[in-house]
Design a protein around this motif. Structure first.
Motif, PDB file in Angstrom:
ATOM      1  N   ALA A 256       0.836  -1.197   0.000  1.00 52.21           N
ATOM      2  CA  ALA A 256       0.000   0.000   0.000  1.00 52.21           C
ATOM      3  C   ALA A 256       0.869   1.244   0.000  1.00 52.21           C
ATOM      4  CB  ALA A 256      -0.921  -0.009   1.223  1.00 52.21           C
ATOM      5  N   SER A 257       2.076   1.138   0.585  1.00 57.92           N
ATOM      6  CA  SER A 257       3.094   2.176   0.589  1.00 57.92           C
ATOM      7  C   SER A 257       4.419   1.453   0.769  1.00 57.92           C
ATOM      8  CB  SER A 257       2.848   3.168   1.739  1.00 57.92           C
ATOM      9  OG  SER A 257       3.094   2.551   2.986  1.00 57.92           O
ATOM     10  N   PRO A 258       5.556   2.142   0.631  1.00 58.27           N
ATOM     11  CA  PRO A 258       6.834   1.432   0.776  1.00 58.27           C
ATOM     12  C   PRO A 258       7.007   0.711   2.105  1.00 58.27           C
ATOM     13  CG  PRO A 258       7.183   3.563  -0.257  1.00 58.27           C
ATOM     14  CD  PRO A 258       5.739   3.527   0.152  1.00 58.27           C
ATOM     15  N   ASP A 259       6.265   1.108   3.136  1.00 56.89           N
ATOM     16  CA  ASP A 259       6.410   0.498   4.458  1.00 56.89           C
ATOM     17  C   ASP A 259       5.245  -0.402   4.856  1.00 56.89           C
ATOM     18  OD1 ASP A 259       8.838   1.873   4.874  1.00 56.89           O
ATOM     19  OD2 ASP A 259       7.749   3.649   5.552  1.00 56.89           O
ATOM     20  N   VAL A 260       4.229  -0.508   4.000  1.00 61.85           N
ATOM     21  CA  VAL A 260       3.020  -1.246   4.376  1.00 61.85           C
ATOM     22  C   VAL A 260       2.712  -2.313   3.327  1.00 61.85           C
ATOM     23  CG1 VAL A 260       0.567  -1.116   4.925  1.00 61.85           C
ATOM     24  CG2 VAL A 260       2.095   0.763   5.582  1.00 61.85           C
ATOM     25  N   SER A 261       3.002  -3.568   3.687  1.00 62.01           N
ATOM     26  CA  SER A 261       2.697  -4.690   2.794  1.00 62.01           C
ATOM     27  C   SER A 261       1.248  -5.112   2.961  1.00 62.01           C
ATOM     28  CB  SER A 261       3.608  -5.875   3.108  1.00 62.01           C
ATOM     29  OG  SER A 261       3.178  -7.050   2.433  1.00 62.01           O
ATOM     30  N   VAL A 262       0.610  -5.455   1.854  1.00 60.79           N
ATOM     31  CA  VAL A 262      -0.732  -6.050   1.915  1.00 60.79           C
ATOM     32  C   VAL A 262      -0.689  -7.484   1.396  1.00 60.79           C
ATOM     33  CG1 VAL A 262      -1.998  -3.883   1.827  1.00 60.79           C
ATOM     34  CG2 VAL A 262      -1.332  -5.000  -0.318  1.00 60.79           C
ATOM     35  N   GLY A 263       0.490  -8.105   1.455  1.00 60.98           N
ATOM     36  CA  GLY A 263       0.625  -9.501   1.084  1.00 60.98           C
ATOM     37  C   GLY A 263       0.271  -9.759  -0.363  1.00 60.98           C
ATOM     38  N   LEU A 264      -0.522 -10.782  -0.587  1.00 68.98           N
ATOM     39  CA  LEU A 264      -0.940 -11.129  -1.951  1.00 68.98           C
ATOM     40  C   LEU A 264      -2.095 -10.274  -2.440  1.00 68.98           C
ATOM     41  CD1 LEU A 264      -0.736 -15.037  -1.864  1.00 68.98           C
ATOM     42  CD2 LEU A 264       0.957 -13.406  -2.696  1.00 68.98           C
ATOM     43  N   ASN A 265      -2.707  -9.496  -1.550  1.00 68.87           N
ATOM     44  CA  ASN A 265      -3.797  -8.593  -1.929  1.00 68.87           C
ATOM     45  C   ASN A 265      -4.899  -9.344  -2.671  1.00 68.87           C
ATOM     46  OD1 ASN A 265      -4.945  -5.987  -1.873  1.00 68.87           O
ATOM     47  ND2 ASN A 265      -4.239  -5.543  -3.940  1.00 68.87           N
ATOM     48  N   LEU A 266      -5.355 -10.431  -2.069  1.00 74.50           N
ATOM     49  CA  LEU A 266      -6.408 -11.237  -2.682  1.00 74.50           C
ATOM     50  C   LEU A 266      -7.757 -10.531  -2.572  1.00 74.50           C
ATOM     51  CD1 LEU A 266      -5.522 -14.802  -1.295  1.00 74.50           C
ATOM     52  CD2 LEU A 266      -4.704 -13.691  -3.394  1.00 74.50           C
ATOM     53  N   THR A 267      -8.731 -11.043  -3.301  1.00 75.58           N
ATOM     54  CA  THR A 267     -10.072 -10.488  -3.238  1.00 75.58           C
ATOM     55  C   THR A 267     -10.708 -10.762  -1.878  1.00 75.58           C
ATOM     56  OG1 THR A 267     -11.060 -12.522  -4.109  1.00 75.58           O
ATOM     57  CG2 THR A 267     -10.445 -10.815  -5.718  1.00 75.58           C
ATOM     58  N   ARG A 268     -11.753  -9.992  -1.595  1.00 71.00           N
ATOM     59  CA  ARG A 268     -12.492 -10.193  -0.346  1.00 71.00           C
ATOM     60  C   ARG A 268     -13.036 -11.626  -0.260  1.00 71.00           C
ATOM     61  NH1 ARG A 268     -15.428  -5.976  -0.490  1.00 71.00           N
ATOM     62  NH2 ARG A 268     -14.681  -4.851   1.345  1.00 71.00           N
ATOM     63  N   ALA A 269     -13.590 -12.127  -1.346  1.00 73.19           N
ATOM     64  CA  ALA A 269     -14.171 -13.473  -1.333  1.00 73.19           C
ATOM     65  C   ALA A 269     -13.109 -14.534  -1.099  1.00 73.19           C
ATOM     66  CB  ALA A 269     -14.920 -13.750  -2.632  1.00 73.19           C
ATOM     67  N   ALA A 270     -11.903 -14.341  -1.650  1.00 73.82           N
ATOM     68  CA  ALA A 270     -10.843 -15.331  -1.487  1.00 73.82           C
ATOM     69  C   ALA A 270     -10.353 -15.372  -0.043  1.00 73.82           C
ATOM     70  CB  ALA A 270      -9.682 -15.030  -2.427  1.00 73.82           C
ATOM     71  N   LEU A 271     -10.175 -14.210   0.576  1.00 67.27           N
ATOM     72  CA  LEU A 271      -9.743 -14.183   1.976  1.00 67.27           C
ATOM     73  C   LEU A 271     -10.804 -14.823   2.875  1.00 67.27           C
ATOM     74  CD1 LEU A 271      -8.110 -10.648   2.290  1.00 67.27           C
ATOM     75  CD2 LEU A 271      -6.957 -12.867   2.130  1.00 67.27           C
ATOM     76  N   ASP A 272     -12.061 -14.536   2.587  1.00 67.06           N
ATOM     77  CA  ASP A 272     -13.136 -15.120   3.383  1.00 67.06           C
ATOM     78  C   ASP A 272     -13.197 -16.630   3.173  1.00 67.06           C
ATOM     79  OD1 ASP A 272     -15.200 -14.918   5.222  1.00 67.06           O
ATOM     80  OD2 ASP A 272     -16.733 -14.473   3.715  1.00 67.06           O
ATOM     81  N   ALA A 273     -12.998 -17.077   1.947  1.00 71.29           N
ATOM     82  CA  ALA A 273     -13.056 -18.513   1.650  1.00 71.29           C
ATOM     83  C   ALA A 273     -11.917 -19.274   2.301  1.00 71.29           C
ATOM     84  CB  ALA A 273     -13.028 -18.739   0.138  1.00 71.29           C
ATOM     85  N   ALA A 274     -10.802 -18.610   2.558  1.00 72.59           N
ATOM     86  CA  ALA A 274      -9.656 -19.258   3.188  1.00 72.59           C
ATOM     87  C   ALA A 274      -9.724 -19.233   4.707  1.00 72.59           C
ATOM     88  CB  ALA A 274      -8.361 -18.580   2.726  1.00 72.59           C
ATOM     89  N   THR A 275     -10.807 -18.666   5.267  1.00 75.60           N
ATOM     90  CA  THR A 275     -10.931 -18.482   6.711  1.00 75.60           C
ATOM     91  C   THR A 275     -11.912 -19.490   7.303  1.00 75.60           C
ATOM     92  OG1 THR A 275     -10.469 -16.119   6.444  1.00 75.60           O
ATOM     93  CG2 THR A 275     -11.454 -16.814   8.524  1.00 75.60           C
ATOM     94  N   LYS A 276     -11.372 -20.535   7.938  1.00 81.27           N
ATOM     95  CA  LYS A 276     -12.222 -21.563   8.553  1.00 81.27           C
ATOM     96  C   LYS A 276     -12.777 -21.119   9.900  1.00 81.27           C
ATOM     97  CE  LYS A 276      -9.438 -25.228   8.454  1.00 81.27           C
ATOM     98  NZ  LYS A 276      -9.073 -26.669   8.585  1.00 81.27           N
ATOM     99  N   TYR A 277     -12.035 -20.254  10.589  1.00 76.76           N
ATOM    100  CA  TYR A 277     -12.421 -19.834  11.942  1.00 76.76           C
ATOM    101  C   TYR A 277     -12.475 -18.304  11.985  1.00 76.76           C
ATOM    102  CZ  TYR A 277     -10.769 -24.605  12.631  1.00 76.76           C
ATOM    103  OH  TYR A 277     -10.575 -25.955  12.518  1.00 76.76           O
TER     104      TYR A 277
END
Length: 433
Positions: free
Chosen positions: A144-165
């Motif tokens: 998001a900036s040189p000091d702030v990583s957002v990782g793979l920056n996946l979609t909202r649905a993908a992050l939710d789908a990867a969340t079991k708990y």
């Protein structure tokens, strides 16, 4: 090209907006590619599933047992097909399956226990929460900036789908004492973003306490695919390694041990030994069930067919039961709940218990786990004492910039969680000699 129909515009949003370098791909195809090409996924090749690769205490030839990587690939194949049959976007489900074990530390659940104790004062440790942290912060892909990583920056649905708990530590109102959780306090902002628009779980008046937060349909498909893949394949690996004798499953004392393990760890609460016996007997009665295993080419082929039959049995049961409840509509996000018949859940639980009883509970494996716990505990202490010396550049920078001791300890935890089994062993030897 796969269609995104059945998903809303907000489902394919990313935490940080970015253009697509290759127009024509769907958002979920991009998600899948990002996880598939990640270093974190590659590292799973060096993390043990159940049978240690390259280590054998049985007089059998090398059978190349599964690693966390091959398990994740097999889970993804199962989930993709089951999800597609129920109307999910197959790339979305495959992304969740590929990502579900990324946060597992060296030595799997054994290492997880040690890191949970080491990290008790900085938010704890849980493999699923670590997976979300990796996807949204640690794996370097987008900033998001040189000091702030957002990782793979996946979609909202993908992050939710990867969340079991989908709750923080102690945040499941239906089971506040459960050790399972899916997000650390540090990662709540992106977690809350991913969970925007999630409907509340319906409250059953006859059930005391608040209901657990809802899990999206794709995550439920991923979770069942994970159960199916590891229950079947762990038994397959145990048979090939010579740790499981199929004939033992007809012995009354041996069966009692298996049922006790299943009831204590894998079966729904209140399951009786008789129900578990019926579940095992249903499997033993199948014409494809391996009655013996001697490692011949014919036996290997029969075992592979049995694994295929089991996967089909478990997936078709879930598909049929879910379709019986919801009809032929396309099922996505929060439009449905995956229905798995109790008979198949108990059969799956029995298979997990068989692998647990004959593979994980072996004396040699118990000694190895004790040694592994010492490695992780001593490595954590040594890194914390010497850091940033000993940390990879990525984590050394995080440690140096950390505002307090909690954040510095978390940087050490992130470093250890990123290591393969061999890398953890080698680093421990170097720092403690």
């Amino acid at each position: 090209m796969e269609s995104e129909s059945g998903y809303r515009a907000q489902d394919i949003e990313r935490y940080v907006d970015e253009p697509d370098k290759r127009p024509g791909r769907t958002a979920f195809q991009r998600d899948r590619a990002r996880v598939l090409h990640s270093a974190a996924l590659r590292r799973l090749a060096g993390k043990t599933q159940v049978v240690d690769p390259g280590v054998s205490d049985a007089a059998v030839p090398d059978t190349s047992p599964r690693t966390r990587l091959t398990h994740s690939l097999e889970c993804a194949q199962v989930g993709r097909e089951l999800g597609a049959a129920l109307g999910c976007d197959p790339d979305l489900v495959e992304t969740a399956c590929l990502a579900h074990d990324l946060g597992h530390p060296p030595f799997g659940h054994n290492g997880e226990l040690v890191l949970a104790e080491f990290a008790a004062d900085c938010g704890g440790f849980e493999g699923n929460a670590q997976s979300l942290r990796l996807l949204t912060r640690i794996e370097p892909k987008r900033f998001a900036s040189p000091d702030v990583s957002v990782g793979l920056n996946l979609t909202r649905a993908a992050l939710d789908a990867a969340t079991k708990y989908p709750w923080p530590r102690g945040g499941n109102p239906a089971a506040p004492g459960s050790p399972k959780f899916g997000v650390y306090e540090d990662d709540l902002p992106v977690f809350r973003w991913a969970r925007q628009g999630v409907p509340e779980a319906p409250h059953a008046p006859e059930t005391p306490g608040a209901p657990a937060p809802r899990v999206c349909f794709e995550a439920q498909v991923m979770d069942w695919s994970d159960d199916v893949a590891y229950s079947v394949h762990d038994v397959e690996d145990g048979l090939q390694a010579g740790h499981i004798d199929p004939r033992a499953l007809r012995s009354t004392p041996e069966r009692a041990d298996v049922f006790a393990c299943a009831a204590g760890r894998y079966a729904p609460a209140g399951t009786s030994p008789d129900e578990l016996a019926e579940a095992l007997d249903r499997l033993l009665a199948q014409p494809w069930w391996p009655a013996h295993y001697d490692g011949t080419a014919l036996d290997q082929a029969r075992l592979k067919d049995a694994a295929s039959q089991l996967i089909g049995r478990f997936c078709l049961a879930a598909e049929g039961a879910t379709r019986a409840r919801y009809g032929t509509a396309r099922l996505t996000r929060y439009a449905a709940e995956l229905v798995v018949p109790r008979e198949q859940r108990l059969e799956c639980a029995v298979l997990k218990a068989v692998a647990d009883r004959y593979v994980m509970q072996r004396a040699a494996q118990a000694r190895r786990r004790a040694e592994q716990r010492v490695v992780i505990a001593e490595l954590a202490a040594a890194l914390l004492a010497r850091a940033p010396i000993g940390l990879d550049p990525q984590f050394a920078a995080i440690f140096t910039a950390a505002p307090d001791d909690r954040a510095r300890r978390r940087a050490v935890v992130d470093q250890i969680a990123s290591l393969t089994d061999a890398a953890a062993t080698a680093l421990h030897a170097r720092l403690t000699r």
